[in-house]
Design a protein around this motif. Sequence first.
Motif, short mmCIF file in Angstrom:
data_model
loop_
_atom_site.label_atom_id
_atom_site.label_comp_id
_atom_site.label_asym_id
_atom_site.label_seq_id
_atom_site.Cartn_x
_atom_site.Cartn_y
_atom_site.Cartn_z
N ASP A 1 48.73 35.58 50.22
CA ASP A 1 49.97 36.52 49.91
C ASP A 1 50.40 37.43 51.52
O ASP A 1 51.43 36.84 52.03
CB ASP A 1 49.80 37.22 49.11
CG ASP A 1 51.27 37.89 49.08
OD1 ASP A 1 52.37 37.08 48.23
OD2 ASP A 1 51.48 39.33 49.10
N ALA B 1 48.22 39.03 40.32
CA ALA B 1 49.21 38.37 41.15
C ALA B 1 49.88 39.35 42.15
O ALA B 1 50.63 40.71 41.47
CB ALA B 1 50.14 37.35 40.66
N PRO B 2 49.82 39.35 43.32
CA PRO B 2 48.61 39.03 44.09
C PRO B 2 47.36 38.50 44.56
O PRO B 2 47.18 37.64 45.30
CB PRO B 2 49.61 38.91 45.87
CG PRO B 2 49.97 39.69 45.42
CD PRO B 2 50.62 40.14 44.84
N ASN C 1 45.15 38.48 42.79
CA ASN C 1 44.55 37.39 42.43
C ASN C 1 44.59 35.81 42.54
O ASN C 1 43.92 34.91 42.16
CB ASN C 1 45.35 36.65 40.83
CG ASN C 1 46.03 36.11 40.95
OD1 ASN C 1 47.13 36.08 42.00
ND2 ASN C 1 47.06 35.44 39.76
N GLU C 2 44.69 35.68 43.88
CA GLU C 2 44.47 34.80 45.37
C GLU C 2 43.81 35.20 46.08
O GLU C 2 44.42 35.98 46.78
CB GLU C 2 46.34 34.73 45.48
CG GLU C 2 45.75 33.03 46.17
CD GLU C 2 47.78 33.01 46.43
OE1 GLU C 2 47.50 31.32 46.50
OE2 GLU C 2 48.14 34.15 45.99
#
Length: 130
Positions: free
Chosen positions: A9, A89-90, A92-93
Amino acid sequence: MPGKVSILDLIRRRDTGTLKRGEIALISLLDIVDADLADFGDMDNHERLIRDLENASASISDEVFEYWTQSDGLAVKLHVLQPEAGAQAPLNEGPILQVRAENHRHRVSVPFDERSRGFVWFFSFLAYVA
Protein backbone atom coordinates in the motif's frame (compact mmCIF):
# COMPACT_ATOMS: atom_id res chain seq x y z
CA MET A 1 4.96 8.20 11.69
CA PRO A 2 2.58 5.22 11.67
CA GLY A 3 3.17 2.21 13.88
CA LYS A 4 2.26 -0.29 11.17
CA VAL A 5 2.00 -0.07 7.38
CA SER A 6 1.46 -2.35 4.43
CA ILE A 7 4.52 -2.07 2.22
CA LEU A 8 2.49 -2.72 -0.94
CA ASP A 9 0.00 0.00 0.00
CA LEU A 10 2.85 2.38 0.83
CA ILE A 11 4.46 1.73 -2.58
CA ARG A 12 1.15 2.33 -4.40
CA ARG A 13 0.51 5.57 -2.54
CA ARG A 14 4.09 6.75 -2.99
CA ASP A 15 3.77 6.16 -6.73
CA THR A 16 0.47 8.09 -6.88
CA GLY A 17 1.72 10.93 -4.66
CA THR A 18 -0.86 10.33 -1.90
CA LEU A 19 1.45 9.72 1.08
CA LYS A 20 0.74 11.29 4.45
CA ARG A 21 3.45 13.25 6.28
CA GLY A 22 4.13 10.42 8.75
CA GLU A 23 4.59 7.97 5.91
CA ILE A 24 7.05 10.31 4.22
CA ALA A 25 9.01 10.37 7.51
CA LEU A 26 8.99 6.55 7.56
CA ILE A 27 10.36 6.40 4.02
CA SER A 28 13.01 8.95 5.04
CA LEU A 29 13.98 6.66 7.92
CA LEU A 30 14.45 3.79 5.47
CA ASP A 31 16.48 6.05 3.18
CA ILE A 32 19.02 6.52 5.99
CA VAL A 33 20.24 2.96 5.37
CA ASP A 34 19.44 2.84 1.66
CA ALA A 35 16.55 0.41 2.19
CA ASP A 36 14.07 0.72 -0.65
CA LEU A 37 10.44 -0.28 -0.25
CA ALA A 38 10.93 -2.83 -3.05
CA ASP A 39 13.51 -4.59 -0.85
CA PHE A 40 10.71 -5.82 1.40
CA GLY A 41 9.24 -8.01 -1.30
CA ASP A 42 12.55 -9.79 -1.92
CA MET A 43 12.72 -12.41 0.80
CA ASP A 44 15.94 -13.79 -0.73
CA ASN A 45 17.66 -10.80 0.89
CA HIS A 46 15.86 -11.25 4.22
CA GLU A 47 19.05 -11.22 6.31
CA ARG A 48 20.33 -8.06 4.61
CA LEU A 49 16.96 -6.40 5.17
CA ILE A 50 16.98 -7.34 8.87
CA ARG A 51 20.48 -5.92 9.18
CA ASP A 52 19.47 -2.72 7.39
CA LEU A 53 16.41 -2.30 9.62
CA GLU A 54 18.45 -2.88 12.77
CA ASN A 55 21.02 -0.37 11.54
CA ALA A 56 18.31 2.20 10.84
CA SER A 57 16.74 1.56 14.25
CA ALA A 58 20.05 1.99 16.06
CA SER A 59 21.12 5.07 14.10
CA ILE A 60 17.94 7.04 14.53
CA SER A 61 17.45 5.87 18.15
CA ASP A 62 20.93 7.13 19.03
CA GLU A 63 20.25 10.47 17.40
CA VAL A 64 16.81 10.89 18.96
CA PHE A 65 17.93 10.03 22.48
CA GLU A 66 20.81 12.44 22.28
CA TYR A 67 18.13 15.17 22.38
CA TRP A 68 15.08 13.44 23.92
CA THR A 69 15.86 13.12 27.62
CA GLN A 70 12.40 12.63 29.09
CA SER A 71 12.63 8.84 28.85
CA ASP A 72 15.95 7.06 28.74
CA GLY A 73 16.26 3.38 28.01
CA LEU A 74 14.08 3.54 24.90
CA ALA A 75 14.86 2.23 21.45
CA VAL A 76 12.88 2.22 18.23
CA LYS A 77 12.70 -1.12 16.45
CA LEU A 78 11.54 -1.96 12.93
CA HIS A 79 10.07 -5.39 12.17
CA VAL A 80 8.74 -7.08 9.04
CA LEU A 81 5.58 -9.14 9.63
CA GLN A 82 3.02 -11.06 7.68
CA PRO A 83 -0.57 -9.77 7.76
CA GLU A 84 -2.68 -10.89 10.73
CA ALA A 85 -5.68 -13.11 10.04
CA GLY A 86 -8.77 -10.97 9.51
CA ALA A 87 -6.81 -7.70 9.28
CA GLN A 88 -8.60 -4.74 7.71
CA ALA A 89 -7.32 -3.25 4.44
CA PRO A 90 -4.66 -2.17 3.78
CA LEU A 91 -3.04 -4.20 6.60
CA ASN A 92 -4.38 -7.42 5.09
CA GLU A 93 -1.73 -7.20 2.36
CA GLY A 94 1.86 -8.02 3.30
CA PRO A 95 4.56 -7.62 4.02
CA ILE A 96 3.80 -5.33 6.97
CA LEU A 97 6.40 -2.98 8.41
CA GLN A 98 5.88 -2.42 12.12
CA VAL A 99 7.62 0.32 14.12
CA ARG A 100 7.81 -0.31 17.88
CA ALA A 101 9.18 1.66 20.82
CA GLU A 102 11.02 -0.61 23.20
CA ASN A 103 11.55 0.26 26.87
CA HIS A 104 14.67 -1.54 28.13
CA ARG A 105 13.96 -0.80 31.78
CA HIS A 106 10.50 -2.42 31.71
CA ARG A 107 11.45 -4.97 29.02
CA VAL A 108 8.37 -4.29 26.93
CA SER A 109 7.62 -2.65 23.62
CA VAL A 110 4.56 -0.87 22.30
CA PRO A 111 3.49 0.14 18.81
CA PHE A 112 5.26 3.37 17.91
CA ASP A 113 2.07 5.35 17.46
CA GLU A 114 0.99 4.49 21.03
CA ARG A 115 3.88 6.48 22.52
CA SER A 116 3.32 10.07 23.56
CA ARG A 117 2.35 12.49 20.84
CA GLY A 118 5.45 14.60 21.53
CA PHE A 119 7.79 11.64 21.19
CA VAL A 120 6.16 10.45 17.97
CA TRP A 121 6.41 13.95 16.49
CA PHE A 122 10.03 14.44 17.58
CA PHE A 123 11.17 11.05 16.30
CA SER A 124 9.33 11.49 13.01
CA PHE A 125 10.82 14.96 12.56
CA LEU A 126 14.38 13.70 13.07
CA ALA A 127 13.79 10.80 10.69
CA TYR A 128 12.46 13.23 8.10
CA VAL A 129 15.38 15.66 8.28
CA ALA A 130 18.17 13.11 8.86
